[in-house]
Design a protein around this motif. Structure first.
Motif, mmCIF file in Angstrom:
data_model
loop_
_atom_site.group_PDB
_atom_site.id
_atom_site.type_symbol
_atom_site.label_atom_id
_atom_site.label_comp_id
_atom_site.label_asym_id
_atom_site.label_seq_id
_atom_site.Cartn_x
_atom_site.Cartn_y
_atom_site.Cartn_z
ATOM 1 N N ALA A 13 -12.590 -2.527 -5.889
ATOM 2 C CA ALA A 13 -12.977 -2.874 -4.526
ATOM 3 C C ALA A 13 -11.747 -3.135 -3.659
ATOM 4 C CB ALA A 13 -13.889 -4.097 -4.532
ATOM 5 N N VAL A 14 -10.704 -3.722 -4.259
ATOM 6 C CA VAL A 14 -9.462 -3.945 -3.515
ATOM 7 C C VAL A 14 -8.859 -2.608 -3.087
ATOM 8 C CG1 VAL A 14 -7.103 -4.826 -3.690
ATOM 9 C CG2 VAL A 14 -8.988 -6.143 -4.654
ATOM 10 N N LEU A 15 -8.858 -1.647 -4.009
ATOM 11 C CA LEU A 15 -8.274 -0.344 -3.706
ATOM 12 C C LEU A 15 -9.150 0.485 -2.787
ATOM 13 C CD1 LEU A 15 -6.831 0.574 -7.216
ATOM 14 C CD2 LEU A 15 -5.585 -0.243 -5.204
ATOM 15 N N ARG A 16 -10.425 0.083 -2.636
ATOM 16 C CA ARG A 16 -11.303 0.804 -1.706
ATOM 17 C C ARG A 16 -11.152 0.318 -0.270
ATOM 18 N NH1 ARG A 16 -15.234 0.693 -6.011
ATOM 19 N NH2 ARG A 16 -16.143 -1.219 -5.123
ATOM 20 N N VAL A 17 -10.405 -0.735 -0.050
ATOM 21 C CA VAL A 17 -10.122 -1.188 1.318
ATOM 22 C C VAL A 17 -9.435 -0.031 2.055
ATOM 23 C CG1 VAL A 17 -8.730 -2.779 2.699
ATOM 24 C CG2 VAL A 17 -9.932 -3.604 0.665
ATOM 25 N N PRO A 18 -9.827 0.253 3.271
ATOM 26 C CA PRO A 18 -9.249 1.392 4.002
ATOM 27 C C PRO A 18 -7.719 1.388 3.984
ATOM 28 C CG PRO A 18 -11.097 0.503 5.221
ATOM 29 C CD PRO A 18 -10.887 -0.414 4.055
ATOM 30 N N HIS A 19 -7.161 2.522 3.597
ATOM 31 C CA HIS A 19 -5.722 2.782 3.557
ATOM 32 C C HIS A 19 -5.000 2.042 2.428
ATOM 33 C CE1 HIS A 19 -6.590 4.520 7.422
ATOM 34 N NE2 HIS A 19 -6.805 3.340 7.987
ATOM 35 N N ALA A 20 -5.701 1.265 1.599
ATOM 36 C CA ALA A 20 -5.022 0.472 0.575
ATOM 37 C C ALA A 20 -4.388 1.360 -0.493
ATOM 38 C CB ALA A 20 -5.999 -0.515 -0.061
ATOM 39 N N ARG A 21 -5.135 2.339 -0.989
ATOM 40 C CA ARG A 21 -4.611 3.159 -2.076
ATOM 41 C C ARG A 21 -3.367 3.945 -1.656
ATOM 42 N NH1 ARG A 21 -9.851 6.179 -4.418
ATOM 43 N NH2 ARG A 21 -10.436 5.933 -2.226
ATOM 44 N N ARG A 22 -3.450 4.554 -0.485
ATOM 45 C CA ARG A 22 -2.297 5.337 -0.024
ATOM 46 C C ARG A 22 -1.072 4.442 0.153
ATOM 47 N NH1 ARG A 22 -1.370 8.470 5.788
ATOM 48 N NH2 ARG A 22 0.907 8.412 5.628
ATOM 49 N N THR A 23 -1.274 3.300 0.774
ATOM 50 C CA THR A 23 -0.156 2.397 1.049
ATOM 51 C C THR A 23 0.438 1.853 -0.239
ATOM 52 O OG1 THR A 23 -1.325 1.760 3.070
ATOM 53 C CG2 THR A 23 0.529 0.385 2.397
ATOM 54 N N PHE A 24 -0.431 1.423 -1.163
ATOM 55 C CA PHE A 24 0.020 0.832 -2.414
ATOM 56 C C PHE A 24 0.757 1.867 -3.263
ATOM 57 C CE2 PHE A 24 -1.356 -1.144 -6.666
ATOM 58 C CZ PHE A 24 -0.273 -1.992 -6.675
ATOM 59 N N LEU A 25 0.222 3.082 -3.359
ATOM 60 C CA LEU A 25 0.862 4.125 -4.151
ATOM 61 C C LEU A 25 2.237 4.466 -3.591
ATOM 62 C CD1 LEU A 25 0.743 6.188 -6.436
ATOM 63 C CD2 LEU A 25 -0.409 7.769 -4.868
ATOM 64 N N ALA A 26 2.335 4.573 -2.271
ATOM 65 C CA ALA A 26 3.631 4.874 -1.652
ATOM 66 C C ALA A 26 4.638 3.767 -1.954
ATOM 67 C CB ALA A 26 3.459 5.036 -0.144
ATOM 68 N N ALA A 27 4.194 2.507 -1.856
ATOM 69 C CA ALA A 27 5.091 1.390 -2.149
ATOM 70 C C ALA A 27 5.540 1.419 -3.605
ATOM 71 C CB ALA A 27 4.397 0.068 -1.831
ATOM 72 N N LEU A 28 4.635 1.787 -4.512
ATOM 73 C CA LEU A 28 4.994 1.835 -5.931
ATOM 74 C C LEU A 28 6.024 2.926 -6.202
ATOM 75 C CD1 LEU A 28 1.579 1.272 -7.751
ATOM 76 C CD2 LEU A 28 3.423 -0.361 -7.361
ATOM 77 N N VAL A 29 5.915 4.052 -5.516
ATOM 78 C CA VAL A 29 6.913 5.118 -5.684
ATOM 79 C C VAL A 29 8.285 4.603 -5.271
ATOM 80 C CG1 VAL A 29 7.671 7.377 -4.862
ATOM 81 C CG2 VAL A 29 5.264 7.003 -5.430
ATOM 82 N N GLY A 30 8.359 3.939 -4.132
ATOM 83 C CA GLY A 30 9.627 3.384 -3.692
ATOM 84 C C GLY A 30 10.127 2.285 -4.615
ATOM 85 N N ARG A 31 9.229 1.440 -5.085
ATOM 86 C CA ARG A 31 9.637 0.320 -5.944
ATOM 87 C C ARG A 31 10.027 0.776 -7.345
ATOM 88 N NH1 ARG A 31 4.568 -3.483 -4.556
ATOM 89 N NH2 ARG A 31 5.474 -5.000 -6.007
ATOM 90 N N LEU A 32 9.569 1.963 -7.773
ATOM 91 C CA LEU A 32 10.017 2.505 -9.053
ATOM 92 C C LEU A 32 11.529 2.711 -9.049
ATOM 93 C CD1 LEU A 32 9.411 3.638 -11.858
ATOM 94 C CD2 LEU A 32 8.871 5.841 -10.785
ATOM 95 N N CYS A 33 12.091 2.929 -7.867
ATOM 96 C CA CYS A 33 13.548 3.033 -7.737
ATOM 97 C C CYS A 33 14.235 1.834 -8.380
ATOM 98 C CB CYS A 33 13.925 3.125 -6.260
ATOM 99 S SG CYS A 33 15.668 2.851 -5.904
ATOM 100 N N TYR A 34 13.692 0.635 -8.164
ATOM 101 C CA TYR A 34 14.330 -0.568 -8.692
ATOM 102 C C TYR A 34 14.197 -0.664 -10.213
ATOM 103 C CZ TYR A 34 14.573 -1.943 -3.803
ATOM 104 O OH TYR A 34 14.855 -1.973 -2.455
ATOM 105 N N GLY A 35 13.157 -0.032 -10.777
ATOM 106 C CA GLY A 35 13.041 -0.001 -12.227
ATOM 107 C C GLY A 35 14.004 0.978 -12.856
#
Length: 421
Positions: A13-35
């Motif tokens: 339900a959290v990921l079904r919030v409008p624009h949540a999945r796209r925004t979260f996935l994009a942030a994770l791609v960028g944050r993978l840089c730090y890993g």
């Protein structure tokens, strides 16, 4: 701690919030840089210079500017908004990573030059994690659902830092370690650009004049209250310090019993797995107890289980004990982020979250130094007790501070009532 039996929205339900999945996935791609970037930089500098001492110094400079300047970079995001602040920051960071990759592709670059490049690069690292949590606070208004969003965010971040070194291992199998640094640059640039172009991020406005203090003496109008942030920042620092100590203690435990390095890796994997499970369980519970009360309890649980881990007679027992300790890690950090969000004005949310990140990373750096001094001077069992005390002691100190504080500017009456549940 008590929990209500009322139904809660699922993680889906959290990921079904409008624009949540796209925004979260994009942030994770960028944050993978730090890993990826820390291991990649360490390996590339070591190969280019042939010196572990130089590599350690370069990494210390890279980490120090990244960690201690994070609140100031986050303040730029709060002031100018994610799009205006993150875009040049990420492109500059990615460009400097490319320069660092070029400087370490072959031997020959002087060590001082590598140190300067690394320090400047770290100073530009975009605060993607704190910004994503600030965006969650805009996307999800209901407090219980925000806790679940933060829990999901924390578990995903944990997995990124487990996945990052594996990605570097694959890259160095067929290319120079500097290629891992280039990959970090690509991840940061692509992820951040996708993140800032999301409609959810476009709706996050920079702080307006109303969210800033009218005068230095007006404490009640300050976007960030030092006293209110003290507890979550100090506890987060203790968590980072203790985990850093435990990482070295696990390696020493395996070496003392003449076990392979892969044995230590399995124990540390158990710690990460326990943290992931704890984060998911914590987000699934509708807590009635306020975050300011839950936080010291979670920190105490972590400290006690780490101290008990020193009694482990063998590797698998230690793995089980460390996994139990890990169950408290993600919930403690998630609760610290929630508490920081509660005490910050809407125009200072990114900065508040950045202070928690700074505490964890600063504690981790100090813990690595402390662990090196402890191992060999104390029995390992006693070292695990010290790791537990590293969480318990600051927690006790924060309990001696006044805990009441007015709601942060910009909070609604309804949100304050939810926070007191």
């Amino acid at each position: 701690m008590s929990a209500s039996s009322s139904p809660r929205p699922s993680y889906a339900a959290v990921l079904r919030v409008p624009h949540a999945r796209r925004t979260f996935l994009a942030a994770l791609v960028g944050r993978l840089c730090y890993g990826v970037v820390s291991v990649a930089v360490m390996l590339s500098v070591t190969r280019a210079t042939g010196s572990y001492a130089v590599a350690g110094t370069v990494m210390a400079l890279f980490g120090a500017t990244g960690v201690f300047l994070m609140p100031y970079r986050a303040a730029l995001v709060d002031r100018y908004g994610p799009r205006r602040a993150l875009t040049p920051m990420a492109l500059l960071y990615a460009g400097l990573l490319c320069v660092l990759a070029a400087a370490t592709w072959r031997p020959g670059t002087p060590a001082p030059a590598l140190g300067v490049i690394a320090a400047v690069t770290g100073a530009c690292a975009p605060p993607l994690g704190p910004t994503m949590r600030a965006v969650w606070a805009e996307l999800v208004v209901e407090r219980g659902m925000l806790q679940r969003a933060y829990g999901l965010d924390g578990v995903a971040e944990e997995l990124l830092f487990v996945t990052g070194p594996l990605v570097v291992g694959v890259v160095v199998g067929f290319a120079s370690p500097a290629a891992g640094v280039l990959l970090s640059a690509v991840l940061m640039a692509v992820g951040t650009l996708a993140f800032v172009t999301s409609p959810a991020v476009g709706g996050a406005r920079p702080a307006d004049a109303g969210s800033r203090p009218k005068s230095p003496s007006a404490k009640e109008s300050s976007p960030l209250s030092g006293r209110a942030l003290l507890q979550p920042v100090v506890v987060a620092t203790g968590v980072g310090l203790s985990l850093s100590v435990v990482e070295l203690l696990v390696v020493a435990f395996a070496e003392q019993r003449h076990l392979g390095a892969d044995s230590a890796a399995w124990v540390l994997a158990a710690l990460s797995a326990g943290s992931a499970v704890g984060g998911l369980l914590n987000g699934a519970v509708d807590w009635r107890t306020p975050a300011r009360v839950r936080l010291p309890r979670l920190a105490a649980g972590l400290g006690l289980t780490l101290a008990a881990a020193g009694l482990a007679p063998g590797l698998w027992t230690l793995a089980a004990a460390v996994a139990c300790a890990g169950v408290f890690v993600a919930p403690a950090l998630t609760t610290a982020y929630l508490l920081a969000d509660e005490t910050a004005a809407p125009g200072a949310r990114t900065r508040a979250g950045a202070w928690i990140n700074t505490g964890v990373n600063a504690g981790s750096s100090g813990g690595a130094m402390a662990a090196g001094l402890l191992v060999g001077r104390l029995p390992l069992g006693a070292c695990f007790v010290v790791a537990g005390v590293a969480v318990l002691a600051p927690t006790v100190l924060t309990l001696l501070q006044p805990t009441s504080s007015p709601p942060a500017p910009g909070r609604t009456r309804r949100q304050s009532a939810v926070n007191r549940r």
